[in-house]
Design an enzyme around this catalytic site. Structure first.
Site, PDB file in Angstrom:
ATOM      1  CG  HIS A 121       0.754  -6.676   2.396  1.00  0.00           C
ATOM      2  ND1 HIS A 121      -0.231  -5.856   1.891  1.00  0.00           N
ATOM      3  CD2 HIS A 121       1.568  -6.971   1.352  1.00  0.00           C
ATOM      4  CE1 HIS A 121      -0.015  -5.661   0.595  1.00  0.00           C
ATOM      5  NE2 HIS A 121       1.058  -6.332   0.246  1.00  0.00           N
ATOM      6  CG  HIS A 149      -1.882  -1.239   1.073  1.00  0.00           C
ATOM      7  ND1 HIS A 149      -2.950  -1.337   0.194  1.00  0.00           N
ATOM      8  CD2 HIS A 149      -1.813  -2.440   1.709  1.00  0.00           C
ATOM      9  CE1 HIS A 149      -3.505  -2.535   0.323  1.00  0.00           C
ATOM     10  NE2 HIS A 149      -2.834  -3.217   1.228  1.00  0.00           N
ATOM     11  CD  GLU A 189      -1.628  -9.703   4.832  1.00  0.00           C
ATOM     12  OE1 GLU A 189      -1.383  -8.746   5.601  1.00  0.00           O
ATOM     13  OE2 GLU A 189      -2.361  -9.612   3.826  1.00  0.00           O
TER      14      GLU A 189
END
Length: 263
Positions: free
Chosen positions: A78, A9, A145
């Protein structure tokens, strides 16, 4: 070897965030920066960044750049979330593309293993997904993640430099194991050393496997690595000695031998 690190992101893209407003990119950019520094202490490694602090880089541009540069591995970093309020969802998980490419799956397993052992968080396993960065890259790609923004404990840890550095070290160790990277003879100034908790060293792999199984039965994560013709079992690695001492004490209380060394 050419490696691209992708901080998931950007400052303005959606991404995950904690209920108290911590954005995913605040964490991922730091992990990527620390990982880049560590990777550059290895021989014949060139590191590219898919993201930018100057602007939000679209996913298509990120994968196009990786393909154009013909990097050997693409690793996307992430943070996770479950809903938008505080809850008990927790742990680490790593993804590869739906077809589960052999090399990507092997890399993901190594990164996942090191993240779980070094952070002490729950192992949610290696999974498959149709994520853009896994689907559109032409090289080995994995996406990790590193904890949940919607878990108060994990969100608090993700704000700290120690946890960010630990995640970076774990990701790099997975890459280094997969591609047999060799350290440069002169360390990079400011390199991060870790207090590692070792539980055993054996000349036969079976003995190491048996110890890992025994540790797992008592709730301890561990992994095996080969060094100096021995199979060594490591149960954790920490930026702070106190955390390593706490783990060693718990191991000893459960009947295991454990000692700490700085590496």
């Amino acid at each position: 070897m050419k490696i691209m690190l992708d901080a998931g992101h950007g400052y303005s893209t959606a991404g995950k965030r904690s209920p108290d407003g911590i954005r995913e990119y605040e964490f991922t950019r730091m992990v990527a920066a620390y990982a880049k520094d560590i990777l550059e202490t290895y021989q014949n490694v060139t590191v590219y960044l898919a993201h930018s602090d100057a602007r939000d880089v679209p996913l298509q541009e990120r994968t196009d750049d990786a393909n154009r540069l013909m990097v050997d591995a693409y690793v996307s970093i992430h943070g996770n979330a479950y809903g938008t309020t505080w809850n008990d969802a927790n742990g680490i998980e790593t993804y590869v593309y739906l077809t589960k490419p052999k090399e990507a799956y092997e890399l993901a397993l190594k990164i996942q293993q090191h993240l779980v052992v070094m952070t002490g968080l729950r192992d949610r396993g290696v999974k498959t997904a149709d994520f853009h960065v896994l689907r559109e890259t032409h090289m080995t790609a994995a996406l990790s993640e590193c904890g949940f923004y919607t878990n108060k404990d994990e969100a608090a840890r993700m704000k700290t430099e120690a946890f960010q550095r630990t995640c970076a070290q774990a990701i790099v160790q997975g890459i280094a194991d997969q591609y047999h990277l060799v350290k440069k003879s002169v360390p990079t100034p400011g390199g991060q050393a870790f207090f590692k908790v070792q539980v055993g060293a054996f000349s036969e792999r079976k003995n190491a496997d048996d110890l890992v199984a025994s540790l797992k039965s008592k709730g301890f994560n561990s992994f095996i690595y080969s060094e100096n013709s021995q199979f060594k079992v490591q149960a954790g690695a920490f930026a702070e000695r106190k955390n390593a001492k706490d783990l060693a004490a718990r191991l000893k209380a459960n009947g295991f031998n454990a000692y700490i060394h700085l590496d």
